[in-house]
Design a protein around this motif. Sequence first.
Motif, PDB file in Angstrom:
ATOM      1  N   ARG A 226       0.816  -1.218   0.000  1.00  0.00           N
ATOM      2  CA  ARG A 226       0.000   0.000   0.000  1.00  0.00           C
ATOM      3  C   ARG A 226       0.849   1.267   0.000  1.00  0.00           C
ATOM      4  NH1 ARG A 226      -3.824  -0.666   4.979  1.00  0.00           N
ATOM      5  NH2 ARG A 226      -4.401   1.437   4.353  1.00  0.00           N
ATOM      6  N   LEU A 227       2.177   1.122   0.081  1.00  0.00           N
ATOM      7  CA  LEU A 227       3.055   2.279   0.207  1.00  0.00           C
ATOM      8  C   LEU A 227       3.783   2.578  -1.100  1.00  0.00           C
ATOM      9  CD1 LEU A 227       4.547   1.376   3.708  1.00  0.00           C
ATOM     10  CD2 LEU A 227       2.797   3.099   3.207  1.00  0.00           C
ATOM     11  N   GLU A 228       3.665   3.812  -1.562  1.00  0.00           N
ATOM     12  CA  GLU A 228       4.319   4.246  -2.799  1.00  0.00           C
ATOM     13  C   GLU A 228       5.840   4.165  -2.721  1.00  0.00           C
ATOM     14  OE1 GLU A 228       3.517   8.019  -4.956  1.00  0.00           O
ATOM     15  OE2 GLU A 228       1.712   7.991  -3.704  1.00  0.00           O
ATOM     16  N   ALA A 229       6.391   4.334  -1.533  1.00  0.00           N
ATOM     17  CA  ALA A 229       7.846   4.344  -1.357  1.00  0.00           C
ATOM     18  C   ALA A 229       8.477   3.005  -1.725  1.00  0.00           C
ATOM     19  CB  ALA A 229       8.206   4.704   0.082  1.00  0.00           C
ATOM     20  N   PHE A 230       7.663   1.953  -1.812  1.00  0.00           N
ATOM     21  CA  PHE A 230       8.165   0.614  -2.104  1.00  0.00           C
ATOM     22  C   PHE A 230       7.498   0.076  -3.370  1.00  0.00           C
ATOM     23  CE2 PHE A 230       8.159   1.157   2.561  1.00  0.00           C
ATOM     24  CZ  PHE A 230       9.526   1.167   2.755  1.00  0.00           C
ATOM     25  N   PRO A 231       7.984   0.483  -4.545  1.00  0.00           N
ATOM     26  CA  PRO A 231       7.337   0.058  -5.787  1.00  0.00           C
ATOM     27  C   PRO A 231       7.458  -1.436  -6.066  1.00  0.00           C
ATOM     28  CG  PRO A 231       9.321   1.326  -6.243  1.00  0.00           C
ATOM     29  CD  PRO A 231       9.101   1.383  -4.771  1.00  0.00           C
ATOM     30  N   ASP A 232       8.449  -2.089  -5.506  1.00  0.00           N
ATOM     31  CA  ASP A 232       8.626  -3.536  -5.693  1.00  0.00           C
ATOM     32  C   ASP A 232       8.476  -4.223  -4.342  1.00  0.00           C
ATOM     33  OD1 ASP A 232       9.320  -6.128  -6.231  1.00  0.00           O
ATOM     34  OD2 ASP A 232      11.312  -5.675  -7.004  1.00  0.00           O
ATOM     35  N   ALA A 233       7.336  -4.837  -4.118  1.00  0.00           N
ATOM     36  CA  ALA A 233       7.039  -5.458  -2.828  1.00  0.00           C
ATOM     37  C   ALA A 233       7.993  -6.603  -2.478  1.00  0.00           C
ATOM     38  CB  ALA A 233       5.598  -5.960  -2.807  1.00  0.00           C
ATOM     39  N   ARG A 234       8.644  -7.189  -3.489  1.00  0.00           N
ATOM     40  CA  ARG A 234       9.553  -8.302  -3.196  1.00  0.00           C
ATOM     41  C   ARG A 234      10.902  -7.829  -2.651  1.00  0.00           C
ATOM     42  NH1 ARG A 234       8.844 -10.868  -8.767  1.00  0.00           N
ATOM     43  NH2 ARG A 234      10.803  -9.789  -8.878  1.00  0.00           N
TER      44      ARG A 234
END
Length: 175
Positions: free
Chosen positions: A117-125
């Motif tokens: 849900r956070l824009e700061a982390f575009p790649d959840a992996r």
Amino acid sequence: MESPGFSRGEEVNLGDRDAIAWVLDERRMAFPPTARAEVDRLAEGDTLLVYATRGAFGNPTRDRGRVIARAVVASPVVALDEPVVFGERSFPRGCELRIEALAPWGSGVELQPLVERLEAFPDARSWSVRLRRPLLRLPAGDAELLTRALEPLAGDPAEHLDGYRARARRISGRG
């Protein structure tokens, strides 16, 4: 567009319980010697969300990284007369903080479940790679989401500081 109260939302990454206790007790932040644009841009009045890595709580296989505090930068970042030292690492620059809210030891907002849900982390992996820096700039929406999630968990820093002091192996910072 940035929201009021988050002139620059940043997340501070702390991975050592001694360093966490020092930051909270001294109400100061210290930074490594390498030049980092995000540290250089830090200004009085900026809001910081303090993130403690899972290793900071003592058992990285069980514990989770958490946002544990909200603070405001209270002075410019300057070269310190004497660097702060934790273990083998030296931190020659720093600023004063006003800690506004602190979660009790071992609690706070677990970051991993919110990553998607956070824009700061575009790649959840590979989100945790972005946290391997002294500061991570947060978009206003991310800062607001994390602050709202922290509010019911955190309270007066004076009420919770002793829990962090008690878990510090020793306060080794100087400066």
